[in-house]
Design a protein around this motif. Sequence first.
Motif, PDB file in Angstrom:
ATOM      1  N   PHE A 223     -14.575   4.577 -14.368  1.00 47.23           N
ATOM      2  CA  PHE A 223     -15.798   3.900 -13.941  1.00 47.23           C
ATOM      3  C   PHE A 223     -16.255   2.998 -15.084  1.00 47.23           C
ATOM      4  O   PHE A 223     -16.298   3.423 -16.236  1.00 47.23           O
ATOM      5  N   GLY A 224     -16.577   1.745 -14.767  1.00 48.97           N
ATOM      6  CA  GLY A 224     -17.041   0.838 -15.801  1.00 48.97           C
ATOM      7  C   GLY A 224     -17.305  -0.548 -15.262  1.00 48.97           C
ATOM      8  O   GLY A 224     -17.203  -0.797 -14.049  1.00 48.97           O
ATOM      9  N   PRO A 225     -17.643  -1.503 -16.128  1.00 48.52           N
ATOM     10  CA  PRO A 225     -17.917  -2.881 -15.701  1.00 48.52           C
ATOM     11  C   PRO A 225     -16.707  -3.506 -15.013  1.00 48.52           C
ATOM     12  O   PRO A 225     -15.562  -3.181 -15.320  1.00 48.52           O
ATOM     13  N   ARG A 226     -16.958  -4.424 -14.101  1.00 51.37           N
ATOM     14  CA  ARG A 226     -15.903  -5.011 -13.275  1.00 51.37           C
ATOM     15  C   ARG A 226     -14.787  -5.634 -14.109  1.00 51.37           C
ATOM     16  O   ARG A 226     -13.606  -5.481 -13.787  1.00 51.37           O
ATOM     17  N   GLU A 227     -15.151  -6.340 -15.176  1.00 44.96           N
ATOM     18  CA  GLU A 227     -14.136  -7.006 -15.986  1.00 44.96           C
ATOM     19  C   GLU A 227     -13.161  -6.007 -16.590  1.00 44.96           C
ATOM     20  O   GLU A 227     -11.970  -6.287 -16.738  1.00 44.96           O
ATOM     21  N   VAL A 228     -13.662  -4.842 -16.961  1.00 43.95           N
ATOM     22  CA  VAL A 228     -12.814  -3.824 -17.597  1.00 43.95           C
ATOM     23  C   VAL A 228     -11.868  -3.194 -16.579  1.00 43.95           C
ATOM     24  O   VAL A 228     -10.689  -2.994 -16.855  1.00 43.95           O
ATOM     25  N   LEU A 229     -12.382  -2.885 -15.403  1.00 48.87           N
ATOM     26  CA  LEU A 229     -11.528  -2.278 -14.370  1.00 48.87           C
ATOM     27  C   LEU A 229     -10.497  -3.266 -13.851  1.00 48.87           C
ATOM     28  O   LEU A 229      -9.347  -2.903 -13.591  1.00 48.87           O
ATOM     29  N   LEU A 230     -10.881  -4.534 -13.697  1.00 51.44           N
ATOM     30  CA  LEU A 230      -9.967  -5.532 -13.147  1.00 51.44           C
ATOM     31  C   LEU A 230      -8.854  -5.911 -14.119  1.00 51.44           C
ATOM     32  O   LEU A 230      -7.857  -6.510 -13.714  1.00 51.44           O
ATOM     33  N   THR A 231      -9.020  -5.575 -15.397  1.00 53.02           N
ATOM     34  CA  THR A 231      -7.964  -5.834 -16.380  1.00 53.02           C
ATOM     35  C   THR A 231      -7.328  -4.534 -16.876  1.00 53.02           C
ATOM     36  O   THR A 231      -6.578  -4.541 -17.844  1.00 53.02           O
ATOM     37  N   SER A 232      -7.634  -3.425 -16.201  1.00 53.95           N
ATOM     38  CA  SER A 232      -7.163  -2.125 -16.659  1.00 53.95           C
ATOM     39  C   SER A 232      -5.647  -1.986 -16.515  1.00 53.95           C
ATOM     40  O   SER A 232      -5.053  -2.484 -15.551  1.00 53.95           O
ATOM     41  N   ASP A 233      -5.032  -1.292 -17.488  1.00 51.95           N
ATOM     42  CA  ASP A 233      -3.602  -0.995 -17.384  1.00 51.95           C
ATOM     43  C   ASP A 233      -3.370   0.418 -16.864  1.00 51.95           C
ATOM     44  O   ASP A 233      -2.236   0.902 -16.853  1.00 51.95           O
ATOM     45  N   ASP A 234      -4.442   1.098 -16.423  1.00 48.32           N
ATOM     46  CA  ASP A 234      -4.268   2.403 -15.792  1.00 48.32           C
ATOM     47  C   ASP A 234      -3.470   2.215 -14.504  1.00 48.32           C
ATOM     48  O   ASP A 234      -3.856   1.410 -13.643  1.00 48.32           O
ATOM     49  N   PRO A 235      -2.344   2.915 -14.324  1.00 45.54           N
ATOM     50  CA  PRO A 235      -1.464   2.665 -13.174  1.00 45.54           C
ATOM     51  C   PRO A 235      -2.168   2.807 -11.826  1.00 45.54           C
ATOM     52  O   PRO A 235      -1.946   2.002 -10.918  1.00 45.54           O
ATOM     53  N   VAL A 236      -2.997   3.828 -11.668  1.00 47.08           N
ATOM     54  CA  VAL A 236      -3.674   4.069 -10.391  1.00 47.08           C
ATOM     55  C   VAL A 236      -4.671   2.956 -10.104  1.00 47.08           C
ATOM     56  O   VAL A 236      -4.712   2.379  -9.012  1.00 47.08           O
ATOM     57  N   VAL A 237      -5.508   2.634 -11.092  1.00 47.16           N
ATOM     58  CA  VAL A 237      -6.534   1.600 -10.917  1.00 47.16           C
ATOM     59  C   VAL A 237      -5.886   0.246 -10.652  1.00 47.16           C
ATOM     60  O   VAL A 237      -6.284  -0.487  -9.735  1.00 47.16           O
ATOM     61  N   SER A 238      -4.868  -0.082 -11.447  1.00 50.25           N
ATOM     62  CA  SER A 238      -4.195  -1.367 -11.285  1.00 50.25           C
ATOM     63  C   SER A 238      -3.526  -1.487  -9.923  1.00 50.25           C
ATOM     64  O   SER A 238      -3.619  -2.534  -9.260  1.00 50.25           O
ATOM     65  N   GLN A 239      -2.858  -0.424  -9.469  1.00 56.23           N
ATOM     66  CA  GLN A 239      -2.192  -0.470  -8.170  1.00 56.23           C
ATOM     67  C   GLN A 239      -3.197  -0.688  -7.041  1.00 56.23           C
ATOM     68  O   GLN A 239      -2.998  -1.536  -6.165  1.00 56.23           O
ATOM     69  N   PHE A 240      -4.294   0.065  -7.075  1.00 51.53           N
ATOM     70  CA  PHE A 240      -5.261  -0.007  -5.977  1.00 51.53           C
ATOM     71  C   PHE A 240      -5.971  -1.351  -5.944  1.00 51.53           C
ATOM     72  O   PHE A 240      -6.101  -1.977  -4.889  1.00 51.53           O
ATOM     73  N   LEU A 241      -6.436  -1.833  -7.109  1.00 50.58           N
ATOM     74  CA  LEU A 241      -7.197  -3.080  -7.141  1.00 50.58           C
ATOM     75  C   LEU A 241      -6.338  -4.305  -6.860  1.00 50.58           C
ATOM     76  O   LEU A 241      -6.858  -5.356  -6.480  1.00 50.58           O
ATOM     77  N   ASN A 242      -5.024  -4.183  -7.033  1.00 49.41           N
ATOM     78  CA  ASN A 242      -4.134  -5.288  -6.712  1.00 49.41           C
ATOM     79  C   ASN A 242      -3.438  -5.105  -5.372  1.00 49.41           C
ATOM     80  O   ASN A 242      -2.652  -5.957  -4.956  1.00 49.41           O
ATOM     81  N   GLY A 243      -3.732  -3.989  -4.690  1.00 48.29           N
ATOM     82  CA  GLY A 243      -3.174  -3.755  -3.366  1.00 48.29           C
ATOM     83  C   GLY A 243      -1.657  -3.696  -3.345  1.00 48.29           C
ATOM     84  O   GLY A 243      -1.026  -4.164  -2.401  1.00 48.29           O
ATOM     85  N   ARG A 244      -1.055  -3.098  -4.390  1.00 49.96           N
ATOM     86  CA  ARG A 244       0.407  -3.059  -4.499  1.00 49.96           C
ATOM     87  C   ARG A 244       0.981  -1.777  -3.905  1.00 49.96           C
ATOM     88  O   ARG A 244       0.341  -0.726  -3.913  1.00 49.96           O
ATOM     89  N   ARG A 245       2.202  -1.879  -3.428  1.00 48.61           N
ATOM     90  CA  ARG A 245       2.940  -0.694  -3.002  1.00 48.61           C
ATOM     91  C   ARG A 245       3.437   0.087  -4.211  1.00 48.61           C
ATOM     92  O   ARG A 245       3.482   1.316  -4.203  1.00 48.61           O
TER      93      ARG A 245
END
Length: 367
Positions: A223-245
Motif C-alpha cells: 500500500f502506498g502512493p500511486r507513483e510507487v505502486l505503478l513503478t513497483s518491481d514486486d511481481p504480484v503488484v507489477s503483474q496485476f497493475l499491468n494486466g499480464r498473464r
Amino acid sequence: MPGVEVTVEGLSKSFGRANIWSDVTLTLPPGEVSVLLGPSGTGKSVFLKSLIGLLKPEKGSIVIHDTDLVRCNESKLYELRKLFGVLFQDGALFGSMNLYDNIAFPLREHTKKSEAQIKDIVMEKMDMVGLKGDEYKLPGEISGGMRKRAGLARALVLDPEIILFDEPDSGLDPVRTAYLNQLILDLNAQTDSTFLIVTHDINTAQTVPDNIGMLYRKHLAMFGPREVLLTSDDPVVSQFLNGRRQGPIGMSEEKDTAQAQREMAEIDELSGLPPLKPQIEASKGMPERKAVARRQKRVRDMLHTLPPAAQEAIQRSFAEQEHAHGRAAVVGAAPYGRPDEAPTSEIPRVPDAPLGAPVDRGRHHQR
C-alpha cells in the motif's frame, strides 16, 4: 480541512475456519483517493464492510478520530458510521421509491431537518451527480449507470468525511466508466473527503487514485502512493497493475511455482519501466485537488529509498506534469487536451443514456 484519516492496524478476518485476510495494516491519508485491488475472492468487499462495522474482525484495530471501531460500544459505532457514505455495487436503491425519496432517506432517518431543508440538500446532490430533472423516476426506469449516480448522491447527503465505493465501475462500458471516474475526482476536489474505491478496472487503478493497495494470498501485498505502486518491481503488484498473464497470479490465484518462475524469466528479459499514465485531473472550474500536492510531497520525501528505475520514471512523470501545467498556463489550454470553456461551479452533466514515509508493505503504515 481534509477528510478524516483512517488507521488500520493488524486487522484479521475469518468466517469459521476460512481465513479471509490477516495482519492488514495501512493508513488512508485524509482527503485523498485510495484504491484497493486484488484478484477475485481476496476479500476486498469484506474489508469495506469491516471498515464501517458491519463485520467484526477477530484481531486488530480501525481507528478514526482516536476511536477504535473494533472495540467501541454500539452507541459510539452508530455515531461513527455517520462519517461514512457508501456507494454499493448496484446502487442498492429502494425499488418502490423514486430517486428523490431514495436520496432523501438518510436525511429523514438520521436528522431532524425540515422537508424544505431536505429538498435543498437532495436537489444539490442530484445536481452534483448530473441527475437534476430525474427526481421522480423509479430505479427500474433508469439505466444501471444512472442508478449508480443516484446511489452516489445518496452517499453524499450527510456530507460524509469518508466515502467508500464498492466496484463502482462494475457493469459499465468504458465510456461511462470514464465519466464516473471523472465525477469521483471532481467530487473529491469539491469535498476533500477521504475516498476508498474497490475496483478490478486497471485503467481506473492507474489513473484515478492518489494511493493504491493490493490484497493477495490473504495479506496486504503493498500500500502506498500511486507513483510507487505503478513503478513497483514486486511481481504480484507489477503483474496485476499491468494486466499480464505472466507472474505469480493464476486462474486459481496462485500458480505452480515452476511455471511462475519461467514466466518471470520472460519478463526479466524486458528492460525499463513503461511511462506512468498521468492521473486524471479535476474538471476545469473545479477547485484544485489539494490531495495531489500532499501525495507528491510524500513521494519526493521517499524517492531516495526507491530503486533507480523507479526514481527515474517518477521524476520523468513529475517533470512532464509540471511542463504540461506550465504550457497550459501560458497558452490558456486545459491539461490533457480538454478544450477551454467558461469556468463553472457545476460538474458537467453526464449523458442520460446508460451511464453511462515508506511504502506500506502490510507491516508498517505511514502517518
